[in-house]
Scaffold this motif. Structure first.
Motif, PDB file in Angstrom:
ATOM      1  N   GLN A  22    -102.227  39.470  66.137  1.00 33.23           N
ATOM      2  CA  GLN A  22    -100.850  39.243  66.563  1.00 33.23           C
ATOM      3  C   GLN A  22    -100.863  39.031  68.074  1.00 33.23           C
ATOM      4  O   GLN A  22    -101.677  39.625  68.780  1.00 33.23           O
ATOM      5  CB  GLN A  22     -99.984  40.466  66.260  1.00 33.23           C
ATOM      6  CG  GLN A  22     -99.777  40.735  64.800  1.00 33.23           C
ATOM      7  CD  GLN A  22     -98.318  41.068  64.497  1.00 33.23           C
ATOM      8  OE1 GLN A  22     -97.500  40.171  64.361  1.00 33.23           O
ATOM      9  NE2 GLN A  22     -97.991  42.333  64.391  1.00 33.23           N
ATOM     10  N   SER A  23     -99.924  38.204  68.548  1.00 40.01           N
ATOM     11  CA  SER A  23     -99.925  37.848  69.964  1.00 40.01           C
ATOM     12  C   SER A  23     -99.614  39.043  70.859  1.00 40.01           C
ATOM     13  O   SER A  23     -99.900  39.040  72.041  1.00 40.01           O
ATOM     14  CB  SER A  23     -98.912  36.744  70.217  1.00 40.01           C
ATOM     15  OG  SER A  23     -97.629  37.192  69.825  1.00 40.01           O
ATOM     16  N   ARG A  24     -99.003  40.093  70.292  1.00 38.00           N
ATOM     17  CA  ARG A  24     -98.739  41.322  71.052  1.00 38.00           C
ATOM     18  C   ARG A  24     -98.481  42.453  70.059  1.00 38.00           C
ATOM     19  O   ARG A  24     -98.390  42.205  68.867  1.00 38.00           O
ATOM     20  CB  ARG A  24     -97.541  41.166  71.983  1.00 38.00           C
ATOM     21  CG  ARG A  24     -96.292  40.646  71.293  1.00 38.00           C
ATOM     22  CD  ARG A  24     -95.062  40.939  72.105  1.00 38.00           C
ATOM     23  NE  ARG A  24     -94.876  42.374  72.158  1.00 38.00           N
ATOM     24  CZ  ARG A  24     -93.992  42.992  72.917  1.00 38.00           C
ATOM     25  NH1 ARG A  24     -93.225  42.306  73.719  1.00 38.00           N
ATOM     26  NH2 ARG A  24     -93.854  44.297  72.898  1.00 38.00           N
ATOM     27  N   ILE A  71     -96.091  36.692  65.309  1.00 38.89           N
ATOM     28  CA  ILE A  71     -96.679  35.491  65.893  1.00 38.89           C
ATOM     29  C   ILE A  71     -98.185  35.727  65.940  1.00 38.89           C
ATOM     30  O   ILE A  71     -98.651  36.729  66.491  1.00 38.89           O
ATOM     31  CB  ILE A  71     -96.138  35.237  67.323  1.00 38.89           C
ATOM     32  CG1 ILE A  71     -94.617  35.006  67.256  1.00 38.89           C
ATOM     33  CG2 ILE A  71     -96.840  34.058  67.975  1.00 38.89           C
ATOM     34  CD1 ILE A  71     -93.924  34.986  68.599  1.00 38.89           C
ATOM     35  N   SER A 130    -101.866  34.843  67.143  1.00 37.83           N
ATOM     36  CA  SER A 130    -102.491  34.134  68.258  1.00 37.83           C
ATOM     37  C   SER A 130    -103.927  33.724  67.948  1.00 37.83           C
ATOM     38  O   SER A 130    -104.465  32.848  68.595  1.00 37.83           O
ATOM     39  CB  SER A 130    -102.463  35.015  69.502  1.00 37.83           C
ATOM     40  OG  SER A 130    -103.162  36.206  69.240  1.00 37.83           O
ATOM     41  N   ALA A 131    -104.560  34.387  66.981  1.00 39.80           N
ATOM     42  CA  ALA A 131    -105.945  34.026  66.672  1.00 39.80           C
ATOM     43  C   ALA A 131    -106.282  34.408  65.245  1.00 39.80           C
ATOM     44  O   ALA A 131    -105.705  35.330  64.679  1.00 39.80           O
ATOM     45  CB  ALA A 131    -106.892  34.750  67.623  1.00 39.80           C
TER      46      ALA A 131
END
Ligand code: UDP
Ligand code: MG
Length: 320
Positions: free
Chosen positions: A75-77, A309, A311-312
């Motif tokens: 997750q992006s954060r 979201i 991210s990877a």
């Protein structure tokens, strides 16, 4: 019927201490289920890195290179446990026949997975892992957690008693769950709303293998408030009934005051007046707070922000 493909979804937040120990345990379990013919070899262990600040994502990436059964998304954060589980479930959707979500700290007994898969084979779409004992939890954790379930049901939020987020969900139940678009997530309340045939599997909860709990009291209270406000409007009804009761008492008080005034028996009552003003003022503020909580939830829901979201990923899209 061929063996179903299972995705084990595991949220991880700052778990560098525990992952190297529990990851091989999950893999052994997965492989033994494959050997028993209960699940297909295409089954995977999907880690969801919830914006960890330590080496968790590096460990997940290394694991995915070491064995094809390990995969991971990041997750992006940090968005919290519920969002991390949802991110994993939604990513697994369409790739498998069943998912099992489980914590990464080894507290949830992985041997219950076999029973869960059996229950799926018997026709259940949802299988809840239910804790049979909490002896290893600290007294504080145990009593706050039990209070949590009691309070939830008192407030009209129905959840499976002693069930956290260790559960099996079939592909079609997952499709149905994906139709629930709410941003304020409380999965253990949402999954029962999805319906389908369900059952429970008991397991004993052990101690965290390493590291410390990422669920302090503050987060538990936030989760309880989210659970109540996203599942039930009972608190609003309760303040309505309370308001009616106070109004009724006030009405009697007014009649009493008028009668007393007519009889000329009016003594200045500073203390009683002050008490009533303070009491009603306090109650009104609490009521406004409860309404405000719901208004806040509506505000967040109308924004309809993305629930997660990514991210990877440890794989290239289209290859797995
Ligand atoms: N977790 C997460 N994001 C967070 C907090 C926790 O993904 O913001 C994960 C954590 O890594 C673990 C699971 O959620 O796999 C449950 O957390 P924890 O074991 O700390 O909670 P407890 O068992 O003490 O209630
Ligand atoms: Mg734990």
């Amino acid at each position: 019927m061929s063996a179903p493909t299972l995705f084990i979804v595991i949220p991880c937040y700052n778990e560098e201490e525990v992952l190297p120990i529990t990851a091989p345990m999950f893999l052994n379990k997965l492989l033994s289920l494959v050997h028993e013919g209960k699940i297909a070899d295409a089954s995977r262990i999907m880690f969801v890195n919830d914006g960890s600040r330590d080496r968790t994502w590096e460990i997940i990436s290394e694991l995915s290179r070491s064995d094809e059964h390990y995969i991971g998304i990041s997750q992006s954060r940090n968005r919290g446990h519920q969002n991390a589980v949802l991110a994993g479930l939604m990513e697994a959707r369409g790739k498998c026949d069943i998912t099992i979500s489980v914590d990464c700290d080894g507290q949830d007994d992985i041997n219950a997975m076999g029973k869960m898969v059996d229950a799926y084979a018997d026709g259940c779409d949802v299988v809840y892992g239910v804790r049979s004992s909490r002896e290893t939890d600290t007294f504080f954790k145990r009593s706050t957690a039990q209070g949590f379930y009691k309070f939830l049901s008192l407030m009209g939020a129905e959840v499976v008693y002693n069930h956290a987020d260790y559960r099996l969900i079939s592909a079609r139940a997952l499709d149905a769950l994906s139709e629930f678009h709410e941003v304020n997530l409380f999965l253990r309340g949402m999954v029962p709303l999805v319906g389908f045939k369900s059952t429970s599997v008991e397991y004993s909860r052990s101690e965290r293998i390493a590291g410390e709990s990422k669920y302090p009291l503050k987060k538990m209270i936030a989760l309880a408030v989210d659970g109540i406000t996203s599942l039930s409007v009972k608190p609003l009804r309760m303040i309505m009934s309370f308001g009616l009761t106070v109004a009724l008492i006030s009405f009697i008080g007014v009649i009493w005051a008028i009668v007393a005034a007519i009889c000329g028996d009016t003594v200045a009552g500073w203390a009683s007046t002050t008490c009533i003003v303070c009491f009603v003022g306090g109650v009104q503020l609490i009521c406004m707070g409860i309404i405000g909580e719901y208004v806040g939830k509506i505000y967040m829901e109308t924004k309809a922000r993305p629930r997660y979201i990514i991210s990877a990923k440890t794989w290239e899209d289209g290859s797995k």
